[in-house]
Structure formats: C-alpha cells, structure tokens
Scaffold this active site. Sequence first.
Site, PDB file in Angstrom:
ATOM      1  N   LYS A 140      -1.882  -1.634  -3.965  1.00 19.19           N
ATOM      2  CA  LYS A 140      -2.747  -0.449  -3.938  1.00 19.19           C
ATOM      3  C   LYS A 140      -1.868   0.795  -3.999  1.00 19.19           C
ATOM      4  O   LYS A 140      -0.907   0.891  -3.221  1.00 19.19           O
ATOM      5  CB  LYS A 140      -3.578  -0.458  -2.644  1.00 19.19           C
ATOM      6  CG  LYS A 140      -4.501   0.740  -2.485  1.00 19.19           C
ATOM      7  CD  LYS A 140      -5.270   0.668  -1.157  1.00 19.19           C
ATOM      8  CE  LYS A 140      -6.190   1.882  -1.017  1.00 19.19           C
ATOM      9  NZ  LYS A 140      -6.922   1.868   0.259  1.00 19.19           N
ATOM     10  N   LYS A 162       0.871  -1.180   0.000  1.00 16.51           N
ATOM     11  CA  LYS A 162       0.000   0.000   0.000  1.00 16.51           C
ATOM     12  C   LYS A 162       0.904   1.224   0.000  1.00 16.51           C
ATOM     13  O   LYS A 162       1.566   1.532   0.999  1.00 16.51           O
ATOM     14  CB  LYS A 162      -0.927   0.004   1.212  1.00 16.51           C
ATOM     15  CG  LYS A 162      -1.894   1.183   1.228  1.00 16.51           C
ATOM     16  CD  LYS A 162      -2.816   1.101   2.436  1.00 16.51           C
ATOM     17  CE  LYS A 162      -3.802   2.261   2.452  1.00 16.51           C
ATOM     18  NZ  LYS A 162      -4.689   2.184   3.642  1.00 16.51           N
TER      19      LYS A 162
END
Length: 329
Positions: free
Chosen positions: A253, A201
């Site tokens: 992500k 992330k």
Amino acid sequence: MTSYGSYPAARPRRLRTTPAMRRMVAEHRLHPADLILPAFVREGIGEPVPVSSMPGVVQHTRDTLRKTAVEAAEAGLGGLMLFGVPLHKDATGSQGTDPDGILQVALRDVRAEVGDALVLMSDLCLDEYTDHGHCGVLDDRGRVDNDATLERYAEMALVQAEAGAHTLGPSGMMDGQIGYVRETLDRAGHEDVSLFAYTAKYASAFYGPFREAVASSLEGDRNTYQQDPANLRESLRELELDLAEGADMVMVKPGLPYLDVLRVFAERVDVPVGVYQVSGEYAMVEAAAEKGWIDRERVILETLTSFRRAGAGLVLTYWALEAARLLRR
C-alpha cells in the site's frame, strides 16, 4: 532466448485483430472475486455523507452500509474492508475497543445481512479513534509507543473477531503486531480469523483524501512507523517478519507507485498477495476524468489490470462495485 523468426513471417498483430482474439490470448484477467471494497461507516448520521475529495465515495450510515454489502455480495466481490468513523475520540482510541463502537456494531450488522457470502474484513488500527490521529498510543514525550500499542491492538482484535469479522487488517505498522494479534486471537479461540497484513505500508502522500473520509485528526506525520518510500529491501524484511509471525495474506500500500514492490512480493511468497489502490490514486483519476482528460472507465480497468499483471491476487479498490459491473459487459 528463443528465436521467433522475423518480419514479415512474424506478425504479432495477428493476435490483436479482433476483440475475441484479444480476449482469448489475454495473459491476465480481472474477476470480481479479486476485488475488495473499502467502506466507511460513520456514527450518528441519518444520511450518507459524501467524501468531497473522493467523488462517488460516502461515509455510510448503518443502513446504507448493509445495502452496500448486499450489492457487493450480489456482484460477486471477494470482500468488504470496513473502517469506522466514531463521534468521540480520545488519546487511547477507546471507541476502537468498545464492543458497541461503530465499527463493531457495523460488523455485526453486515455479518447478519450477508453471512459468509463475502469475506468481511475490518481495519485494525487506532488512527480513526485517537484525538491525535496516530495509529497508536503516545508516550510521555509524544512518540508512538510500539509495545503499548500492541496491547490496544490485541483488545481491538478480540472485539472485532467477536463482532463477526472473518479477517482482520492490522495496518498500523507496529513492530510485532501480527504475532501479538495472532497469539491473542488463538488464545481466545479465534483460530479461524485470518490476518491480512499491511506488510509494506509506505509513508505516502497519496493518503490525503482518506484522511477526510475517516475524519482524521492527525498531528504531525507517520514517518517513524510507516515505511520510507525510498526503500525496497526494508519491505522484504517486513515481509519475512509478518510471515514468520503468522500472516495469512500480505499487502502493499499504495498501489501504482509501488508496483515494483508488489512484483517482488508476488515472486517471493506462496500466500495471497494484495494491493491497496488508495484514496489519492482514486481521486487523481476522478479529477482527470471530470476534466475530460482521460477515458475514466478504461483507466479504471487498466489500473486494476496493472495490479494483476504485477502479481496481485487481491485488490482493494474504491471502484470494486463499479469494476465488477464493467467486467460483466
């Protein structure tokens, strides 16, 4: 390298001549079951509240969330990832561990509505619930305290599992979060609850509209715990650690800016690999389409196909319901 001959005998365009031909030889296909719909549920509202920076996305009431869950199940989506937007926030994010907090109530609502027809997922992070907007609790110097945050994540995991979540998505990028949550769940008898790790992330500028969607009160930035966009090898270390700690699925992500990371993940592991097409990616397409600069529906399907081509088996996208309808045409 295999020799395929040369023009004029070799004509690749023969396999592009008709829609049926192109469909038959397509190397990658989208299916509704590949898609996961992120959804926001807000406490204390009587009607859905539009997210201005994400046209078409709303903060749901409990009732409209239930209806959306039914639509998602009927459309054949793979899952629903829920985020809670509470009325009250505090330094430790206490609403995130309250059994009657908005996310836990919504999980019970949706599980009662659709049962096991969808994989019901819940975001496991504190940022929606803290008054400072960080993904963990702060120490006396204002820094995110990794190990104290793990204790809070463990408490969150239990209430979310008990509320009916099939899958938890630890998204805070705390060191050791997967192992800590896994051990807590197993000790409490929740061995069947899976973990979808937000493994890579990145500290991205593409999250801006999401912060409106969850009414974020972030002070500062998250650069000390989310991953540096410049780094790929670092993500491989995170991947190895998450798998060693018990992650059942792993995620990259954002999506489009990190297709290279997604490809490397898909080539290295034998667990399901997902990607999150984040709010900024969604907003850019919607804004360009509103200007008439792009063909909106084609771009939606093209971006989703790019994730599948890069190796994603699962795609979190705010267009999940619409894409499922487009795929039926």
